[in-house]
Design a protein around this motif. Structure first.
Motif, short mmCIF file in Angstrom:
data_model
loop_
_atom_site.label_atom_id
_atom_site.label_comp_id
_atom_site.label_asym_id
_atom_site.label_seq_id
_atom_site.Cartn_x
_atom_site.Cartn_y
_atom_site.Cartn_z
N TYR A 58 16.89 -1.42 -14.21
CA TYR A 58 17.14 -2.71 -14.47
C TYR A 58 16.35 -3.62 -13.68
CZ TYR A 58 21.85 -1.50 -16.52
OH TYR A 58 22.68 -0.71 -17.46
N ALA A 59 16.19 -4.92 -14.07
CA ALA A 59 15.74 -5.85 -12.98
C ALA A 59 16.45 -5.68 -11.61
CB ALA A 59 15.83 -7.31 -13.64
N PRO A 60 15.46 -5.91 -10.76
CA PRO A 60 14.51 -6.15 -10.44
C PRO A 60 13.56 -5.01 -10.10
CG PRO A 60 15.39 -6.79 -8.53
CD PRO A 60 16.57 -6.24 -9.22
N GLU A 61 13.81 -3.74 -10.82
CA GLU A 61 13.41 -2.54 -10.43
C GLU A 61 11.97 -2.45 -11.19
OE1 GLU A 61 17.81 -0.65 -10.07
OE2 GLU A 61 16.58 -0.02 -11.74
N PHE A 62 11.34 -1.27 -10.85
CA PHE A 62 9.95 -0.92 -11.24
C PHE A 62 9.82 0.39 -12.27
CE2 PHE A 62 9.36 -2.61 -7.08
CZ PHE A 62 8.62 -3.67 -7.09
N LEU A 63 8.70 0.03 -13.26
CA LEU A 63 8.45 1.15 -14.10
C LEU A 63 6.91 1.89 -13.84
CD1 LEU A 63 9.34 -0.57 -17.48
CD2 LEU A 63 10.35 1.58 -16.50
N GLY A 64 6.99 3.10 -13.73
CA GLY A 64 5.68 3.67 -13.66
C GLY A 64 5.54 3.98 -12.25
N HIS A 65 4.18 4.83 -11.98
CA HIS A 65 4.06 5.22 -10.48
C HIS A 65 2.54 4.66 -10.09
CE1 HIS A 65 7.41 7.59 -10.09
NE2 HIS A 65 7.35 8.07 -11.13
N THR A 66 2.49 4.06 -9.11
CA THR A 66 1.22 3.29 -8.72
C THR A 66 0.14 4.41 -8.79
OG1 THR A 66 1.92 3.36 -6.46
CG2 THR A 66 2.11 1.56 -7.79
N PHE A 67 0.21 5.47 -8.03
CA PHE A 67 -0.83 6.37 -7.67
C PHE A 67 -1.09 7.72 -8.80
CE2 PHE A 67 0.86 4.90 -3.74
CZ PHE A 67 -0.22 4.22 -3.10
N ALA A 68 -0.14 7.69 -9.76
CA ALA A 68 -0.42 8.56 -10.87
C ALA A 68 -1.44 8.45 -11.65
CB ALA A 68 0.75 9.05 -11.69
N PRO A 87 -2.31 -4.16 -13.46
CA PRO A 87 -3.33 -3.16 -13.37
C PRO A 87 -3.23 -2.27 -12.25
CG PRO A 87 -4.26 -5.35 -14.17
CD PRO A 87 -2.88 -5.76 -13.57
N ARG A 88 -3.29 -1.09 -12.54
CA ARG A 88 -3.08 -0.26 -11.40
C ARG A 88 -4.18 -0.11 -10.08
NH1 ARG A 88 -4.31 5.41 -10.49
NH2 ARG A 88 -5.24 5.49 -12.56
N GLN A 89 -5.54 -0.33 -10.76
CA GLN A 89 -6.59 -0.35 -9.85
C GLN A 89 -6.34 -1.72 -8.58
OE1 GLN A 89 -10.23 0.38 -11.50
NE2 GLN A 89 -9.74 2.49 -11.86
N ALA A 90 -6.06 -2.53 -9.50
CA ALA A 90 -5.98 -4.25 -8.91
C ALA A 90 -4.79 -4.07 -7.90
CB ALA A 90 -5.82 -5.11 -9.72
N PHE A 91 -3.72 -3.51 -8.36
CA PHE A 91 -2.47 -3.39 -7.57
C PHE A 91 -2.62 -2.60 -6.39
CE2 PHE A 91 1.79 -1.77 -6.43
CZ PHE A 91 2.42 -2.75 -6.42
N ASN A 92 -3.32 -1.25 -6.46
CA ASN A 92 -3.58 -0.51 -5.37
C ASN A 92 -4.52 -0.98 -4.25
OD1 ASN A 92 -1.99 1.42 -6.32
ND2 ASN A 92 -3.67 2.68 -7.22
N ARG A 93 -5.45 -2.14 -4.86
CA ARG A 93 -6.36 -2.64 -4.00
C ARG A 93 -5.51 -3.59 -2.85
NH1 ARG A 93 -10.30 -2.65 -8.26
NH2 ARG A 93 -9.44 -4.62 -8.83
N LEU A 94 -4.39 -4.13 -3.54
CA LEU A 94 -3.74 -5.25 -2.85
C LEU A 94 -2.61 -4.20 -1.74
CD1 LEU A 94 -2.09 -7.77 -5.33
CD2 LEU A 94 -3.94 -8.23 -3.59
N LEU A 95 -2.30 -3.21 -2.33
CA LEU A 95 -1.91 -2.16 -1.47
C LEU A 95 -2.43 -1.96 0.04
CD1 LEU A 95 0.16 0.38 -3.51
CD2 LEU A 95 1.14 -1.85 -2.53
N LEU A 96 -3.85 -1.80 -0.18
CA LEU A 96 -4.65 -1.55 1.04
C LEU A 96 -4.62 -2.86 1.80
CD1 LEU A 96 -7.30 0.77 -0.73
CD2 LEU A 96 -5.52 1.42 0.97
N GLU A 97 -4.82 -4.01 1.01
CA GLU A 97 -5.03 -5.28 1.86
C GLU A 97 -4.01 -5.71 2.50
OE1 GLU A 97 -6.88 -9.64 0.63
OE2 GLU A 97 -6.95 -7.96 -0.86
N TYR A 98 -2.89 -5.43 1.85
CA TYR A 98 -1.63 -6.02 2.62
C TYR A 98 -0.48 -4.83 3.08
CZ TYR A 98 -3.15 -10.38 0.90
OH TYR A 98 -3.83 -11.68 0.43
N PRO A 99 -0.50 -4.26 4.09
CA PRO A 99 0.20 -3.23 4.58
C PRO A 99 1.83 -3.28 4.17
CG PRO A 99 -1.29 -3.80 6.28
CD PRO A 99 -1.44 -4.81 5.24
#
Length: 230
Positions: A58-68, A87-99
């Motif tokens: 349901y909203a506001p939940e997530f679909l998929g796995h960022t690292f798979a 996009p997974r790669q762009a999202f993962n870059r943001l994770l590294l940039e923002y703890p």
């Protein structure tokens, strides 16, 4: 917040009609999604080709796995679904940039694990009557959590996102058993049926008692995703 602005900048909005796949088991996981509205169902297909519903999103939940690298299950729209994809790669870059975003995602993952453990306990220890009541209670609470207003205080109205056959599969019961228990809940005044899939819960506390669940406990909430422009 700067990180939300950055997240919004990589988001792409999509509307998926009911019964259409969002992604399939084994597809390359090129993106990650947040549900804005509607309900998605998670599906696993066995080696024999049998499809089983294994979860609802349901909203506001997530679909998929960022690292798979690939999706481990299929996702389809149970109702019309409005999602934002990242996009997974762009999202993962943001994770590294923002703890802080890493913690945000971690908290959601822990909540998902808690829900899975509770569901496993329910399927293993509850009667068929309690299982059906529990699922209707969970859907009622998650519908409220997604922003749908109750009919009145301590009540809820929703459309079942699954067919009776899918409900039976999800609960590990037969179709006949699910139909009997739904009828029993109706006769006891715990639910009202406006149609085969439109349900009113007039008193959530009474339904929680029938389900042997804590009536004051709210469902796990996903981290709130900012509203994205169309």
């Amino acid at each position: 917040m700067e990180q939300l602005e950055r997240l919004s900048s990589i988001a792409r909005r999509r509307v998926i009609p009911a019964n259409q796949y969002i992604f399939r088991d084994g597809d390359e996981a090129i993106s990650f999604a947040a549900v804005n509205s509607g309900v998605a169902k998670l599906i696993k297909t066995t080696s024999e080709g049998e499809r089983h519903v294994i979860g609802l999103v349901y909203a506001p939940e997530f679909l998929g796995h960022t690292f798979a690298e690939t999706h481990k299950f299929s996702a389809a729209a149970a109702t019309d679904v409005d999602i934002c994809t990242f996009p997974r790669q762009a999202f993962n870059r943001l994770l590294l940039e923002y703890p802080d975003m890493q913690r945000w995602l971690f908290e959601f993952t822990v909540q998902e694990l808690d829900v899975t453990r509770e569901w496993t306990l329910m399927l293993g220890r509850k009667s068929s009557y309690e299982r059906v009541a529990s699922l209707l209670l969970i859907i009622a609470r998650r519908t409220r959590n997604a922003g749908v207003q109750p009919v009145r205080e301590n009540a809820a109205e929703f459309e079942l996102p699954l067919t009776r056959s899918e409900l039976a599969d999800y609960l590990g019961l037969t179709l006949e058993t699910v139909s009997r228990k739904v009828s029993q809940l109706k006769q006891q005044g715990l639910i009202e049926l406006r149609s085969t899939r439109d349900i009113v819960v007039p008193d959530i506390e009474r339904l929680a008692q029938a389900a042997s669940m804590d009536e004051h406990r709210e469902p796990a909430k996903a981290a709130k995703v900012a509203a994205f422009p169309a």
